[in-house]
Design a protein around this motif. Structure first.
Motif, PDB file in Angstrom:
ATOM      1  N   PRO A 213       0.790  -1.130   0.031  1.00  0.00           N
ATOM      2  CA  PRO A 213      -0.055  -0.110   0.090  1.00  0.00           C
ATOM      3  C   PRO A 213       0.853   1.274   0.131  1.00  0.00           C
ATOM      4  O   PRO A 213       0.408   2.371  -0.340  1.00  0.00           O
ATOM      5  CB  PRO A 213      -0.870  -0.094   1.273  1.00  0.00           C
ATOM      6  N   GLU A 214       1.741   1.142   0.473  1.00  0.00           N
ATOM      7  CA  GLU A 214       2.704   2.406   0.577  1.00  0.00           C
ATOM      8  C   GLU A 214       4.483   2.146   0.435  1.00  0.00           C
ATOM      9  O   GLU A 214       4.546   0.799   0.359  1.00  0.00           O
ATOM     10  CB  GLU A 214       2.663   3.141   1.882  1.00  0.00           C
ATOM     11  N   GLY A 215       5.278   3.127   0.257  1.00  0.00           N
ATOM     12  CA  GLY A 215       6.715   3.032   0.226  1.00  0.00           C
ATOM     13  C   GLY A 215       7.142   2.401  -0.868  1.00  0.00           C
ATOM     14  O   GLY A 215       8.448   1.865  -1.248  1.00  0.00           O
TER      15      GLY A 215
ATOM     16  N   ILE B 192      -3.674  -3.382  -8.219  1.00  0.00           N
ATOM     17  CA  ILE B 192      -5.114  -3.962  -8.523  1.00  0.00           C
ATOM     18  C   ILE B 192      -5.940  -3.311  -7.280  1.00  0.00           C
ATOM     19  O   ILE B 192      -5.691  -3.764  -6.166  1.00  0.00           O
ATOM     20  CB  ILE B 192      -5.071  -5.319  -8.575  1.00  0.00           C
ATOM     21  N   PRO B 193      -6.872  -2.585  -7.624  1.00  0.00           N
ATOM     22  CA  PRO B 193      -7.740  -1.920  -6.620  1.00  0.00           C
ATOM     23  C   PRO B 193      -8.822  -2.824  -6.280  1.00  0.00           C
ATOM     24  O   PRO B 193      -9.173  -3.706  -6.786  1.00  0.00           O
ATOM     25  CB  PRO B 193      -8.528  -0.750  -7.333  1.00  0.00           C
ATOM     26  N   THR B 194      -8.927  -2.794  -4.870  1.00  0.00           N
ATOM     27  CA  THR B 194      -9.703  -3.761  -4.074  1.00  0.00           C
ATOM     28  C   THR B 194     -10.598  -3.022  -3.040  1.00  0.00           C
ATOM     29  O   THR B 194      -9.969  -1.696  -2.672  1.00  0.00           O
ATOM     30  CB  THR B 194      -9.089  -4.617  -3.360  1.00  0.00           C
TER      31      THR B 194
ATOM     32  N   GLU C 209       0.003   3.130 -10.095  1.00  0.00           N
ATOM     33  CA  GLU C 209      -1.087   3.495 -11.118  1.00  0.00           C
ATOM     34  C   GLU C 209      -2.326   2.462 -11.058  1.00  0.00           C
ATOM     35  O   GLU C 209      -1.964   1.291 -10.677  1.00  0.00           O
ATOM     36  CB  GLU C 209      -0.545   3.498 -12.471  1.00  0.00           C
ATOM     37  N   ASP C 210      -3.500   3.051 -11.590  1.00  0.00           N
ATOM     38  CA  ASP C 210      -4.313   1.871 -12.022  1.00  0.00           C
ATOM     39  C   ASP C 210      -4.112   1.126 -13.079  1.00  0.00           C
ATOM     40  O   ASP C 210      -3.308   1.629 -14.038  1.00  0.00           O
ATOM     41  CB  ASP C 210      -5.670   2.847 -12.251  1.00  0.00           C
TER      42      ASP C 210
ATOM     43  N   LEU D  94      -3.901 -10.167  -3.376  1.00  0.00           N
ATOM     44  CA  LEU D  94      -4.203 -11.308  -4.190  1.00  0.00           C
ATOM     45  C   LEU D  94      -3.339 -12.564  -4.338  1.00  0.00           C
ATOM     46  O   LEU D  94      -2.072 -12.343  -4.377  1.00  0.00           O
ATOM     47  CB  LEU D  94      -4.788 -11.055  -5.185  1.00  0.00           C
ATOM     48  N   ASN D  95      -3.708 -13.565  -4.270  1.00  0.00           N
ATOM     49  CA  ASN D  95      -2.904 -14.757  -4.852  1.00  0.00           C
ATOM     50  C   ASN D  95      -2.432 -14.332  -6.087  1.00  0.00           C
ATOM     51  O   ASN D  95      -3.002 -13.539  -6.829  1.00  0.00           O
ATOM     52  CB  ASN D  95      -3.825 -15.950  -4.871  1.00  0.00           C
TER      53      ASN D  95
END
Length: 255
Positions: free
Chosen positions: A82-84, A133-135, A90-91, A142-143
């Motif tokens: 999520p960060e770093g 990948i947005p969730t 990007e999407d 994700l796997n």
């Protein structure tokens, strides 16, 4: 020309087999495995590959990511952190559109990292774009094979839309002999000059390793010893610097 699909240090043979099956479904013809931590041709992988088994059997194994990307132009890497990140996330649609818009004479690549910890910062810096990948939840990891499925679906959708809008399809890949030396010395010198200018502008925003790597590459170039993996690293650094400066990526006529 479809991108190469690169898996870095995959530990699960079921994932390797599943990805081979996905590659066949989405017309990805080149699967590259970087230092796999499982037997990619073991029984579990072969069972999961189903009709993708011939592709799995042709998969090439590389010792490092740089070696796997040595002949590639544009590279997009997937990240679940999520960060770093060393580059902005990007999407998938934006990153994949950039990938498809690359120079037609050079292969492109999609890179996926380890199941447990993804890609290191050094590996991410070899890409020109990072996608996530947005969730809908904060626990959106994700796997590996599921992530590959989502990205390949998005790639197919972006490419199909581009064709529907009248953009010409990519021509077939040139023979291997035509891309044996995809980056002549003059192009490398131009990239080094470009990166030097950009580093002076935005280098303070980036890891110190970027300047150190550039100094090493310049020394190697003076001795005419720049190899494929080092060219891949240089391409990644130029992309990274352009991101930080918000300059557009050059067209194929520029580089």
């Amino acid at each position: 020309m479809s991108p190469k699909l690169v898996l870095v240090e995959t530990a699960g043979p079921l994932n390797v087999g599943s990805v081979a099956r996905l590659c066949r479904s989405y017309a990805i013809n080149d699967l590259r495995l970087v230092a796999p931590r499982c037997d990619p041709l073991g029984e579990e992988a072969r069972l999961m590959a189903v009709k993708g088994l011939p592709l799995l059997q042709r998969a090439t194994v590389f010792p490092t990511l740089a070696a796997a990307l040595a002949d590639c132009g544009r590279v997009v890497a997937a990240s679940g952190r999520p960060e770093g990140e060393p580059l902005p996330l990007e999407d998938p649609e934006d990153a994949l559109a950039w990938l498809l818009a690359g120079e037609r004479a050079l292969p492109s690549a999609l890179v996926f990292g380890r199941e447990d910890r993804g890609l290191s910062n050094d590996e991410l810096l070899q890409a020109g774009r990072l996608l996530q990948i947005p969730t809908p939840t904060p626990h959106g990891s994700l796997n590996l094979s599921h992530a590959v499925a989502v990205v390949l679906h998005d790639l197919h959708r972006v490419e199909h839309r581009a064709l529907a809008q009248g953009q010409p399809p990519a021509p077939p890949a040139p023979p291997a002999a035509a891309v044996a030396d995809p980056c002549p010395r003059g192009v490398i010198e131009a990239m080094l000059a470009d990166a030097t200018e950009l580093l002076l502008e935005v280098g303070f925003l980036l890891p110190h390793t970027t300047a150190a790597r550039m100094a090493k590459l310049r020394a190697l170039l003076q001795r005419a010893q720049v190899s494929g993996p080092e060219v891949a690293l240089l391409r990644g650094m130029v992309c990274q610097l352009r991101w930080a400066s918000r300059r557009p990526f050059p067209s194929s006529q520029d580089h």
